[in-house]
Design an enzyme around this catalytic site. Sequence first.
Site, PDB file in Angstrom:
ATOM      1  N   ASN A 147      -9.000   1.434   7.223  1.00 15.76           N
ATOM      2  CA  ASN A 147      -7.665   2.016   7.057  1.00 15.76           C
ATOM      3  C   ASN A 147      -7.588   3.067   5.951  1.00 15.76           C
ATOM      4  O   ASN A 147      -6.584   3.755   5.830  1.00 15.76           O
ATOM      5  CB  ASN A 147      -6.635   0.907   6.781  1.00 15.76           C
ATOM      6  CG  ASN A 147      -7.066  -0.008   5.670  1.00 15.76           C
ATOM      7  OD1 ASN A 147      -8.104  -0.654   5.739  1.00 15.76           O
ATOM      8  ND2 ASN A 147      -6.279  -0.064   4.623  1.00 15.76           N
ATOM      9  N   GLN A 181      -6.395  -0.539  13.053  1.00  9.83           N
ATOM     10  CA  GLN A 181      -6.467   0.934  13.109  1.00  9.83           C
ATOM     11  C   GLN A 181      -7.265   1.421  14.317  1.00  9.83           C
ATOM     12  O   GLN A 181      -7.467   2.624  14.477  1.00  9.83           O
ATOM     13  CB  GLN A 181      -7.050   1.496  11.799  1.00  9.83           C
ATOM     14  CG  GLN A 181      -6.282   1.113  10.543  1.00  9.83           C
ATOM     15  CD  GLN A 181      -4.903   1.799  10.422  1.00  9.83           C
ATOM     16  OE1 GLN A 181      -4.561   2.705  11.185  1.00  9.83           O
ATOM     17  NE2 GLN A 181      -4.097   1.359   9.460  1.00  9.83           N
ATOM     18  N   HIS A 203       3.431  -1.767  14.485  1.00  8.86           N
ATOM     19  CA  HIS A 203       4.050  -0.645  13.769  1.00  8.86           C
ATOM     20  C   HIS A 203       3.074   0.473  13.424  1.00  8.86           C
ATOM     21  O   HIS A 203       3.465   1.492  12.879  1.00  8.86           O
ATOM     22  CB  HIS A 203       4.810  -1.148  12.524  1.00  8.86           C
ATOM     23  CG  HIS A 203       3.955  -1.607  11.382  1.00  8.86           C
ATOM     24  ND1 HIS A 203       3.632  -0.790  10.335  1.00  8.86           N
ATOM     25  CD2 HIS A 203       3.385  -2.799  11.113  1.00  8.86           C
ATOM     26  CE1 HIS A 203       2.895  -1.479   9.464  1.00  8.86           C
ATOM     27  NE2 HIS A 203       2.734  -2.697   9.917  1.00  8.86           N
ATOM     28  N   THR A 239      10.350 -19.442  17.490  1.00  7.42           N
ATOM     29  CA  THR A 239      10.944 -18.741  18.635  1.00  7.42           C
ATOM     30  C   THR A 239      10.389 -17.328  18.737  1.00  7.42           C
ATOM     31  O   THR A 239      10.338 -16.597  17.745  1.00  7.42           O
ATOM     32  CB  THR A 239      12.484 -18.702  18.470  1.00  7.42           C
ATOM     33  OG1 THR A 239      12.921 -20.046  18.292  1.00  7.42           O
ATOM     34  CG2 THR A 239      13.160 -18.096  19.688  1.00  7.42           C
ATOM     35  N   CYS A 324      -0.768   0.055   2.281  1.00 11.95           N
ATOM     36  CA  CYS A 324      -0.401  -1.177   2.980  1.00 11.95           C
ATOM     37  C   CYS A 324      -0.199  -2.293   1.963  1.00 11.95           C
ATOM     38  O   CYS A 324       0.126  -3.402   2.306  1.00 11.95           O
ATOM     39  CB  CYS A 324      -1.482  -1.605   3.959  1.00 11.95           C
ATOM     40  SG  CYS A 324      -2.019  -0.278   5.000  1.00 11.95           S
TER      41      CYS A 324
HETATM   42  N1  PLP Z   1      -5.326  -4.565   8.670  1.00 13.26           N
HETATM   43  C1  PLP Z   1      -5.361  -3.221   8.559  1.00 13.26           C
HETATM   44  C2  PLP Z   1      -6.658  -2.498   8.770  1.00 13.26           C
HETATM   45  C3  PLP Z   1      -4.204  -2.497   8.260  1.00 13.26           C
HETATM   46  O1  PLP Z   1      -4.264  -1.162   8.149  1.00 13.26           O
HETATM   47  C4  PLP Z   1      -2.997  -3.211   8.075  1.00 13.26           C
HETATM   48  C5  PLP Z   1      -1.796  -2.460   7.682  1.00 13.26           C
HETATM   49  O2  PLP Z   1      -1.040  -2.743   6.857  1.00 13.26           O
HETATM   50  C6  PLP Z   1      -2.995  -4.617   8.213  1.00 13.26           C
HETATM   51  C7  PLP Z   1      -4.192  -5.249   8.504  1.00 13.26           C
HETATM   52  C8  PLP Z   1      -1.746  -5.444   8.060  1.00 13.26           C
HETATM   53  O3  PLP Z   1      -0.898  -5.252   9.173  1.00 13.26           O
HETATM   54  P1  PLP Z   1       0.608  -5.809   9.205  1.00 13.26           P
HETATM   55  O4  PLP Z   1       1.435  -4.809   8.467  1.00 13.26           O
HETATM   56  O5  PLP Z   1       0.965  -5.868  10.660  1.00 13.26           O
HETATM   57  O6  PLP Z   1       0.625  -7.150   8.606  1.00 13.26           O
END
Ligand code: PLP
Length: 376
Positions: A147, A181, A203, A239, A324
Amino acid sequence: MDFYFDNAATTPISKRALEEYASTCANYQANPSSIHREGLKAHEYLEENRDRIAKVLKVEKENIVFTSGATEAIAIVMENLLWQKTPGRIITTRIEHEAVLSFIPLLKEKGWDIVQLKTKGGFADPSDLKEALNEETRLVAIMSVNNVTGAVQDIRTLVETVREYEKNLKRKIFFFSDSVQALGKTGLDLKGWDVDGASFSAHKITGPRGIGMLYLKNRQLIRPLAPAGGQESGLRGGTENLAAISAFRAALEETYENRLEKEERVRGLNNLIRNAFSDSGSFHINSPENASPYILSIATPLPAEVFTRMLIDKGFCVSSGSACSNNARKKAGGVLEAMGVPGKLSMNSIRISFSDSTEKEETLLLIKAMKEIANG
Ligand code: PLP
């Protein structure tokens, strides 16, 4: 809205996904577990969405468990280890997302032996994996697309290495690949890779936040984090968020339409930036040449926070890290250093990330803005 180049952090929801979300809220108001007609209707729609997602990913619908996002999907796999009678070895890398790395202290405390493979140039080497495998190995967790840099791992060969080792072991080693990704990008091939598990998030592909999924080749290998009312075949109680699930499905189907052409177009945009800065003494491209075209890590002449803020002032959204996590800069630096980018360059690196709707004009404006900042 500002020019948006932070799509690896999150993508704006698409019109199609948003309309699907609204229409599901309006038309399916009952709980999919209720036995009345409205409940059955919601249940049928839930399963239709699962089926359609499975078709796009070329897997069986039984392989798909809906979760609140990739973080939860990862947590289900990692916490499952805590049920094992005796701790063993986990092989992973230093470039995993925090959703994986954050489990390491807990697992170490519980007696697990964690091996983090080197990732020179951004890649886990199958021969390093071969060397690290031992009779105690229970889990191998290697992400498919990074990422921060977009580096694409050779998951097929890494899995093959594990399968070869398993032949003598006569026991399965669970191969998990965080594939957030990779979703909606060419190259994702769950069956061909032969992974046991993979995590995804809506998302990142123009779906809503708070919905994701866990792909499981064989559900029997995993115990649930929260069985609760037995939803998702007992693997993830609670749910179901039907509106988010259907919007995820809509975003996924839309994303996979004309996939190759879209990706080639984005590659062209990525190359515009690479070419604009490849000969420049003050910038340095960190992402490997064959990285996902959707993510570009580039070292700038200034500390990443400063450069990012100056771009923000000019109306551009980029990231000074992986964005993130709340501590994005530190985490991105860790990934870059693990791939061999020297400390100073890694501290100066920003992430530019594209989506299928990023336009050429805005990419050219971004290049212009970056050059202006560099030239003071
Ligand atoms: N793994 C990777 C490679 C990500 O880029 C992200 C992004 O935040 C996540 C996990 C976590 O995803 P989420 O926001 O759906 O928990």
